[in-house]
Design a protein around this motif. Structure first.
Motif, short mmCIF file in Angstrom:
data_model
loop_
_atom_site.label_atom_id
_atom_site.label_comp_id
_atom_site.label_asym_id
_atom_site.label_seq_id
_atom_site.Cartn_x
_atom_site.Cartn_y
_atom_site.Cartn_z
N VAL A 71 -33.29 2.95 3.79
CA VAL A 71 -33.97 1.67 3.69
C VAL A 71 -35.16 1.57 4.64
CG1 VAL A 71 -32.75 0.24 5.41
CG2 VAL A 71 -33.36 -0.74 3.20
N LYS A 72 -35.19 2.42 5.67
CA LYS A 72 -36.29 2.40 6.65
C LYS A 72 -37.49 3.24 6.21
CE LYS A 72 -33.29 3.50 9.90
NZ LYS A 72 -32.66 3.83 11.19
N LYS A 73 -37.31 4.02 5.12
CA LYS A 73 -38.42 4.83 4.63
C LYS A 73 -39.52 3.95 4.05
CE LYS A 73 -36.06 9.18 3.56
NZ LYS A 73 -37.01 10.05 4.30
N LYS A 74 -40.76 4.34 4.28
CA LYS A 74 -41.89 3.53 3.84
C LYS A 74 -42.13 3.66 2.34
CE LYS A 74 -44.37 3.66 8.26
NZ LYS A 74 -45.62 4.04 8.95
N TYR A 83 -37.11 2.30 -0.48
CA TYR A 83 -35.68 2.39 -0.79
C TYR A 83 -34.97 1.10 -0.41
CZ TYR A 83 -36.23 7.44 -1.46
OH TYR A 83 -36.61 8.67 -1.92
N LYS A 84 -35.65 -0.03 -0.63
CA LYS A 84 -35.10 -1.31 -0.18
C LYS A 84 -33.79 -1.67 -0.86
CE LYS A 84 -39.35 -3.52 1.41
NZ LYS A 84 -40.23 -4.70 1.31
N ARG A 85 -33.54 -1.09 -2.03
CA ARG A 85 -32.31 -1.41 -2.75
C ARG A 85 -31.16 -0.46 -2.40
NH1 ARG A 85 -32.97 -4.25 -8.19
NH2 ARG A 85 -33.24 -6.33 -7.32
N ALA A 86 -31.39 0.50 -1.52
CA ALA A 86 -30.37 1.52 -1.21
C ALA A 86 -29.08 0.89 -0.70
CB ALA A 86 -30.92 2.52 -0.19
N ASN A 246 -33.28 -7.37 -1.96
CA ASN A 246 -32.26 -6.87 -1.04
C ASN A 246 -31.75 -8.03 -0.20
OD1 ASN A 246 -34.33 -7.35 0.78
ND2 ASN A 246 -34.77 -5.20 1.16
N GLU A 247 -31.15 -7.73 0.95
CA GLU A 247 -30.58 -8.79 1.77
C GLU A 247 -31.64 -9.74 2.32
OE1 GLU A 247 -27.42 -9.33 2.21
OE2 GLU A 247 -26.68 -7.51 1.28
N ASP A 248 -32.86 -9.25 2.49
CA ASP A 248 -33.89 -10.00 3.21
C ASP A 248 -34.96 -10.62 2.32
OD1 ASP A 248 -32.64 -9.00 5.57
OD2 ASP A 248 -33.77 -7.14 5.33
N GLU A 249 -35.05 -10.18 1.08
CA GLU A 249 -36.18 -10.58 0.26
C GLU A 249 -35.75 -11.21 -1.07
OE1 GLU A 249 -39.03 -7.45 -0.32
OE2 GLU A 249 -38.76 -6.67 1.71
N ILE A 250 -36.25 -12.42 -1.31
CA ILE A 250 -36.12 -13.06 -2.62
C ILE A 250 -37.52 -13.19 -3.19
CG2 ILE A 250 -35.39 -15.12 -3.88
CD1 ILE A 250 -33.32 -15.62 -1.77
N HIS A 251 -37.71 -12.75 -4.41
CA HIS A 251 -39.03 -12.74 -5.05
C HIS A 251 -39.10 -13.78 -6.16
CE1 HIS A 251 -40.66 -8.68 -3.58
NE2 HIS A 251 -39.52 -8.88 -2.93
N LEU A 252 -40.28 -14.36 -6.30
CA LEU A 252 -40.54 -15.29 -7.39
C LEU A 252 -41.88 -14.92 -8.03
CD1 LEU A 252 -40.21 -19.14 -7.49
CD2 LEU A 252 -42.40 -18.09 -8.09
N GLU A 253 -41.90 -14.85 -9.35
CA GLU A 253 -43.17 -14.73 -10.06
C GLU A 253 -43.19 -15.79 -11.15
OE1 GLU A 253 -42.52 -11.39 -13.55
OE2 GLU A 253 -43.41 -10.75 -11.65
N ALA A 254 -44.37 -16.34 -11.41
CA ALA A 254 -44.49 -17.41 -12.40
C ALA A 254 -45.93 -17.55 -12.84
CB ALA A 254 -44.00 -18.73 -11.80
N HIS A 255 -46.12 -18.17 -14.01
CA HIS A 255 -47.44 -18.54 -14.49
C HIS A 255 -47.61 -20.04 -14.24
CE1 HIS A 255 -47.65 -15.01 -17.60
NE2 HIS A 255 -47.15 -14.64 -16.43
N ILE A 256 -48.78 -20.43 -13.74
CA ILE A 256 -49.05 -21.85 -13.50
C ILE A 256 -50.30 -22.26 -14.27
CG2 ILE A 256 -49.70 -23.60 -11.81
CD1 ILE A 256 -48.04 -22.22 -9.75
#
Length: 305
Positions: A71-74, A83-86, A246-256
């Motif tokens: 998870v620490k790999k860039k 590898y944020k989902r590892a 992952n544990e730290d990130e929640i993502h949102l995408e949308a059209h406005i």
């Protein structure tokens, strides 16, 4: 357009977790070897089942340790998320093994019920006591970060349930020593297995939801859409996707859709306000918004891509 709120302490936390996981791996290797030898000599199914679970602890801890390193790999051109989902994948694998092993233990316990055997209780007592100490130390090492990280929680659950299993085996050994109740070995094995299923199911379900990109349980799409549409310039919010990376990130995408054909600088100002509101109210720290004006497309909140 996107926005990210960083968490600077995560690298230090990952290093701390990595060290604790490595210590736990070494402890459980020693415990597993001792219990396998002791289980064969004593004839205790509970002790062998505890050794089997300890062996899966070793495997699960190694998986968690590797995931913690990955998870620490860039990020790169080939792996834009790195590898944020590892760690989520490791949690899912470890939770699944908890349940599989529990089923195998139930089968073994039922078979032993019909063929109870005399067991060398002294060896069972001493080895289970050693296992309690070793797993207890590992549990203390991982306990602090178990609530904040699914990967660490999966390793913690393996160790905690194994510590409880060792307590059960110790009690069984004492009962066999002083009361010659040999069938208690099978009963305790069955109880351990049921406990594993109960503990593993919740983690399996939660990690599965993250891997499948489901909307987090604590996040309401309708509320978010309603809040964004309170901005005067906003006409409509649609084509919404919300997922936990992952544990730290929640993502949102949308059209406005906007009421007027605003400039890019005006959009940036509105977007900044939306991001701050969404982050502080819903803890969503990554946003990708597509601005539109007069575009003919589906205006449903959820659109199947």
């Amino acid at each position: 357009m996107g926005h990210s709120h960083s968490h600077k302490h995560h690298h230090h936390q990952h290093d701390h977790n990595s060290r604790n996981l490595f210590i736990s791996i070494l402890l459980n290797i020693v415990i597993t070897i001792a219990q396998v030898v002791g289980g064969i000599i004593s004839g205790s199914l509970a002790l062998l089942s505890d050794a089997l679970h300890n062996f899966t602890d070793v495997i699960s801890l190694i998986i968690s340790w590797i995931a913690n390193k990955l998870v620490k790999k860039k990020a790169s051109l080939k792996r834009t998320f790195g590898y944020k989902r590892a760690e989520i994948l490791a949690a899912f694998i470890n939770a699944a093994t908890l349940i599989i092993i529990a089923v195998l233990l139930i089968i073994e316990a039922i078979e032993r019920f019909t063929n109870a055997q005399e067991i060398e209780s002294n060896l069972v007592i001493w080895l289970s006591a050693i296992a309690i100490l070793g797993n207890g130390l590992s549990v203390l090492l991982l306990r602090k970060n178990a609530d904040d990280n699914m990967n660490i929680k999966s390793a913690y659950l393996h160790l905690f349930t194994d510590m409880m299993a060792s307590v059960a085996v110790l009690i069984g050994g004492l009962l066999m020593k002083y009361y010659q109740v040999w069938w208690i070995d099978s009963v305790l094995t069955l109880a351990i297995a049921i406990y594993l299923i109960v503990m593993g199911w919740d983690l399996l379900k939660n990690s599965f939801k993250v891997l499948m990109l489901f909307t987090p349980d604590s996040t309401s799409v309708k509320s978010i859409v309603r809040d964004i549409q309170t901005f005067n310039a906003v006409k409509n919010v649609h084509h919404v996707h919300i997922w936990q990376l992952n544990e730290d990130e929640i993502h949102l995408e949308a059209h406005i859709d906007f009421n007027e054909n605003i400039t890019l600088s005006e959009f940036d100002n509105i977007l900044s306000d939306i991001e701050e509101m969404i982050f502080h109210k819903y803890e969503i720290n990554h946003m990708n918004i597509q601005p539109e004006y007069g575009k003919c497309d589906a205006k449903d909140v959820i659109v199947q891509d």
